[in-house]
Scaffold this motif. Structure first.
Motif, mmCIF file in Angstrom:
data_model
loop_
_atom_site.group_PDB
_atom_site.id
_atom_site.type_symbol
_atom_site.label_atom_id
_atom_site.label_comp_id
_atom_site.label_asym_id
_atom_site.label_seq_id
_atom_site.Cartn_x
_atom_site.Cartn_y
_atom_site.Cartn_z
ATOM 1 N N ILE A 8 -0.456 68.006 54.536
ATOM 2 C CA ILE A 8 -1.350 67.901 55.684
ATOM 3 C C ILE A 8 -1.833 66.463 55.835
ATOM 4 O O ILE A 8 -1.850 65.694 54.884
ATOM 5 N N GLU A 9 -2.206 66.112 57.057
ATOM 6 C CA GLU A 9 -2.868 64.838 57.337
ATOM 7 C C GLU A 9 -4.193 65.138 58.020
ATOM 8 O O GLU A 9 -4.275 66.055 58.849
ATOM 9 N N SER A 60 2.884 69.454 58.156
ATOM 10 C CA SER A 60 4.340 69.390 58.200
ATOM 11 C C SER A 60 4.914 70.208 57.059
ATOM 12 O O SER A 60 4.305 70.310 55.984
ATOM 13 N N ALA A 61 6.085 70.775 57.283
ATOM 14 C CA ALA A 61 6.646 71.704 56.303
ATOM 15 C C ALA A 61 8.154 71.570 56.204
ATOM 16 O O ALA A 61 8.838 71.211 57.164
ATOM 17 N N GLY A 108 -6.032 70.703 44.855
ATOM 18 C CA GLY A 108 -7.156 69.787 44.860
ATOM 19 C C GLY A 108 -7.569 69.316 46.239
ATOM 20 O O GLY A 108 -8.711 68.893 46.437
ATOM 21 N N PHE A 109 -6.636 69.384 47.201
ATOM 22 C CA PHE A 109 -6.964 68.866 48.529
ATOM 23 C C PHE A 109 -6.501 69.756 49.668
ATOM 24 O O PHE A 109 -7.319 70.329 50.393
ATOM 25 N N ASP A 110 -5.174 69.902 49.846
ATOM 26 C CA ASP A 110 -4.646 70.538 51.054
ATOM 27 C C ASP A 110 -5.204 71.937 51.285
ATOM 28 O O ASP A 110 -5.662 72.258 52.394
ATOM 29 N N LEU A 111 -5.145 72.780 50.260
ATOM 30 C CA LEU A 111 -5.600 74.161 50.463
ATOM 31 C C LEU A 111 -7.112 74.282 50.613
ATOM 32 O O LEU A 111 -7.576 75.013 51.495
ATOM 33 N N ASP A 208 6.556 63.163 53.738
ATOM 34 C CA ASP A 208 5.847 63.576 52.523
ATOM 35 C C ASP A 208 6.215 65.002 52.130
ATOM 36 O O ASP A 208 6.366 65.309 50.942
ATOM 37 N N ALA A 209 6.346 65.881 53.116
ATOM 38 C CA ALA A 209 6.768 67.254 52.820
ATOM 39 C C ALA A 209 8.176 67.264 52.224
ATOM 40 O O ALA A 209 8.469 68.034 51.302
#
Length: 262
Positions: A8-9, A60-61, A108-111, A208-209
């Protein structure tokens, strides 16, 4: 294999910051963001905005379903999509496909960001929050459990769940001969967003994904879920797809080719 590797961004949630800091509506979004950064620096010494005040601008995935021979790289929604639409789209995909989620620092971050943004935007995510009440298969392997693999946070797993051993995705990717960061980093997203460069943010997020997914393949090989032939075959699926893709993904493929042999 039914896998969704994602990234994610985010940008500062200036609407939330305006409310929490009691700032005037006449103040520009850029000035509100600067006030948020200053408040955060005062509190922590860093201007990295708290998780609940990170607004999602891109998810993005990389999706791979080997049983159905499916592979795709994409960013949810479009350049005009609202945060609510993007986050709802993400959780709807989990409801539909129940993939293994793969991240780098997702725990730690995205979720956590997605948890707060779904809460704030009033979005349901029943399958994601399933803990075995309705589906017993989730009792000992769900998306929430740190030591479960339905969500595989590669950074956490590779560090042996020891935060002193955490490593940046970019460095691990480069060590594996992958491109790593291409053209920008998460630290530049706010400036890019203010400049209206949403496509550049979405393109960067996709790379990044891809880095995350390709590290995952190497991890699957390391733990014996893929043999050398299987690893090469899965990497070939990615190469074939990228060769017929958009310019930023072709650039990723070219940079990958310059790394060490797979």
């Amino acid at each position: 294999m039914n896998v969704l590797a994602f990234d994610i961004e985010t940008i500062p949630d200036v609407a939330g910051g305006r409310r929490l800091l009691g700032l005037s509506d006449e103040l520009s979004d850029a000035d509100v963001a600067e006030a948020m950064f200053a408040k955060r620096r005062e509190k922590t010494g860093s201007d990295f905005i708290a998780t609940h005040l990170q607004k999602v601008v891109a998810i993005s995935a990389v999706y791979r379903n080997s049983h159905k021979d499916q592979f795709s790289v994409w960013t949810l929604g479009n350049e005009q999509s609202t945060e609510a639409e993007i986050v709802e789209n993400f959780f709807a995909g989990i409801d539909k496909h129940t993939p293994t989620l793969v991240t780098w620092n997702g725990s730690g971050f995205d979720l956590p960001v997605l948890h707060y943004r779904a809460l704030i935007n009033g979005i349901q995510a029943a399958r994601y929050w399933e803990l075995g009440e309705d589906d017993s298969n989730f009792r000992w392997n769900n998306y929430i459990g740190r030591f479960h693999l339905r969500h595989t946070d590669l950074m956490d797993v590779m560090a042996g769940y020891n935060n002193r051993a955490f490593a940046p995705l970019d460095e691990i990717a480069v060590l594996l001969g992958l491109p790593g960061k291409m053209g920008m980093s998460g630290a530049h997203v706010w400036e890019q967003y203010k400049a209206g460069e949403i496509k550049a943010i979405r393109d960067y997020c996709e790379t990044d994904a891809l880095n995350t997914y390709l590290v995952y393949l190497q991890w699957q090989f390391m733990r014996g879920q893929l043999d050398a032939t299987g690893l090469a075959a899965e990497q070939a699926v990615v190469r074939t797809a990228l060769a017929e893709s958009e310019p930023h993904l072709i650039a990723f493929l070219d940079a990958w080719g310059q790394g060490r042999a797979s």
